[in-house]
Design a protein around this motif. Structure first.
Motif, mmCIF file in Angstrom:
data_model
loop_
_atom_site.group_PDB
_atom_site.id
_atom_site.type_symbol
_atom_site.label_atom_id
_atom_site.label_comp_id
_atom_site.label_asym_id
_atom_site.label_seq_id
_atom_site.Cartn_x
_atom_site.Cartn_y
_atom_site.Cartn_z
ATOM 1 N N GLY A 1 -3.357 -2.791 9.513
ATOM 2 C CA GLY A 1 -4.214 -2.906 8.334
ATOM 3 C C GLY A 1 -4.459 -1.612 7.603
ATOM 4 O O GLY A 1 -5.451 -1.491 6.864
ATOM 5 N N VAL A 2 -3.571 -0.650 7.762
ATOM 6 C CA VAL A 2 -3.746 0.645 7.107
ATOM 7 C C VAL A 2 -3.394 0.527 5.626
ATOM 8 O O VAL A 2 -2.354 -0.034 5.262
ATOM 9 C CB VAL A 2 -2.857 1.708 7.788
ATOM 10 N N LEU A 3 -4.247 1.106 4.780
ATOM 11 C CA LEU A 3 -4.012 1.094 3.333
ATOM 12 C C LEU A 3 -3.804 2.503 2.779
ATOM 13 O O LEU A 3 -2.887 2.746 2.007
ATOM 14 C CB LEU A 3 -5.187 0.427 2.607
ATOM 15 N N ARG A 4 -4.685 3.426 3.185
ATOM 16 C CA ARG A 4 -4.629 4.806 2.672
ATOM 17 C C ARG A 4 -4.163 5.738 3.787
ATOM 18 O O ARG A 4 -4.769 5.789 4.861
ATOM 19 C CB ARG A 4 -6.004 5.246 2.158
ATOM 20 N N VAL A 5 -3.072 6.499 3.519
ATOM 21 C CA VAL A 5 -2.450 7.345 4.544
ATOM 22 C C VAL A 5 -2.401 8.781 4.059
ATOM 23 O O VAL A 5 -2.000 9.057 2.919
ATOM 24 C CB VAL A 5 -1.021 6.876 4.873
#
Length: 348
Positions: free
Chosen positions: A85-89
């Protein structure tokens, strides 16, 4: 994994409002995971995963257990991020390639440049002890070489013998390629050793270090072969005083890096030599030879306890000579310590 360091990284991630960080730099990976053979480290707020190839997979598993994932393709890492569920890296743009960052263009990419270096800048006890060991190894190795310095030896012969002694005294390897520069060659700060022989009246610059437990040391000595003339004594002492007074002026939590640089340059200016000082005054040292902080005229960062950095003023007169003196400084709560101080340093 070093959980204390990871916790500080996660706090930094919260500041940037990101879900995860992808680290490609080997020193960063070792700093946070204790694994020294590379890979790609993914840090999320609730888990950490090291992706490796088959060559080091078993080695990593022995150290990190189920926190290791077999997979060296960037697509594998992207799938892992998406499944969590990662969106911003966050990425360090200076320590990642365009292709590496481009592989994650389905995510919102955030500039996380230099944030791990900022964390690594403040050393913990284990790091300081490792740097001390590296400095002592280098000093003891040089003690074996110093008595044999004389006219007729070549730059390569000195560099080769010092490399041998570093290994004998416990270094994993040289911290970097040893610099030995004699006479007019010393006017080049990054001179590579040649077959030039030391001559009477030469200044000899030797810049070297050891790597121990993954950490580095970095020291430079300058010696004069032959008679000490008034002119050469003044040149040497100008650099010596620049190093001495810029080191002594450091007040932890108050002095700026730029102020230390300016003090060294002002000392050289008293001798009319500041125009020959052509590089920064120093750099942090640790898992890499050059780390934060950098001591130059533009860096207004305040020097903090548990920083370790070099102080290395130098002058370089083209076609004639060069002189550089470098020691490593540990900043304490109320003062500074020169690490592995060498009392035999030539004073003119």
């Amino acid at each position: 994994m070093n959980q204390e360091r990871l916790n500080k990284l996660i706090e930094k991630m919260d500041e940037f409002n990101i879900d995860g960080v992808v680290l490609f730099n080997e020193a960063d990976i070792r700093y946070f995971s204790n694994f020294k053979s590379g890979g790609v480290l993914i840090v999320l707020k609730d888990q950490v995963k090291l992706f490796t190839n088959r060559l080091v997979y078993e080695e990593a598993r022995q150290l990190l257990g189920d926190r290791v994932e077999l997979g060296s393709d960037l697509d594998d890492i992207a799938k892992f991020l998406k499944s969590n569920g990662v969106l911003r890296v966050g990425f360090d743009f200076l320590r990642s390639t365009y292709a590496q960052i481009k592989a994650f263009d389905e995510f919102e990419i955030v500039d996380f440049t230099n944030q791990t270096l900022m964390l690594r800048m403040i050393k913990d006890r284990d790091e300081i002890n490792a740097i001390r060991k590296a400095a002592v190894v280098a000093r003891n190795a040089f003690l074996k070489v110093y008595p044999y310095l004389k006219p007729g030896l070549t730059e390569k012969e000195i560099a080769d013998e010092l490399a041998c002694q570093l290994k004998k005294h416990g270094a994993e390897k040289e911290a970097f390629d040893t610099i030995v520069a004699t006479g007019p060659n010393a006017a080049y700060p990054h001179h590579q050793p040649t077959d030039r022989k030391i001559e009477e009246g030469d200044f000899v610059v030797i810049d070297f270090g050891a790597k121990v437990d993954g950490y580095h040391s970095d020291t430079t000595y300058t010696f004069l072969m032959g008679k000490k003339t008034d002119e050469k004594r003044e040149l040497f002492n100008a650099v010596f005083y620049a190093q001495l007074y810029s080191t002594e002026m450091i007040a932890p939590s108050r002095t700026k890096a730029s102020e230390v640089y300016k003090r060294a340059k002002s000392e050289l200016a008293k001798f009319g030599l500041d125009k020959y000082f052509i590089h920064s005054l120093g750099h942090g040292i640790g898992l890499e030879v050059h780390e934060f902080p950098f001591l130059n005229e533009k860096n207004d960062m305040v020097i903090q306890p548990n920083m370790v950095f070099t102080i290395e003023p130098g002058i370089y007169i083209p076609g004639k000579l060069g002189i550089r003196l470098e020691h490593m400084v540990l900043v304490k709560e109320n003062d500074t310590e020169v690490i592995a101080f060498t009392p035999f340093m030539e004073i003119m």
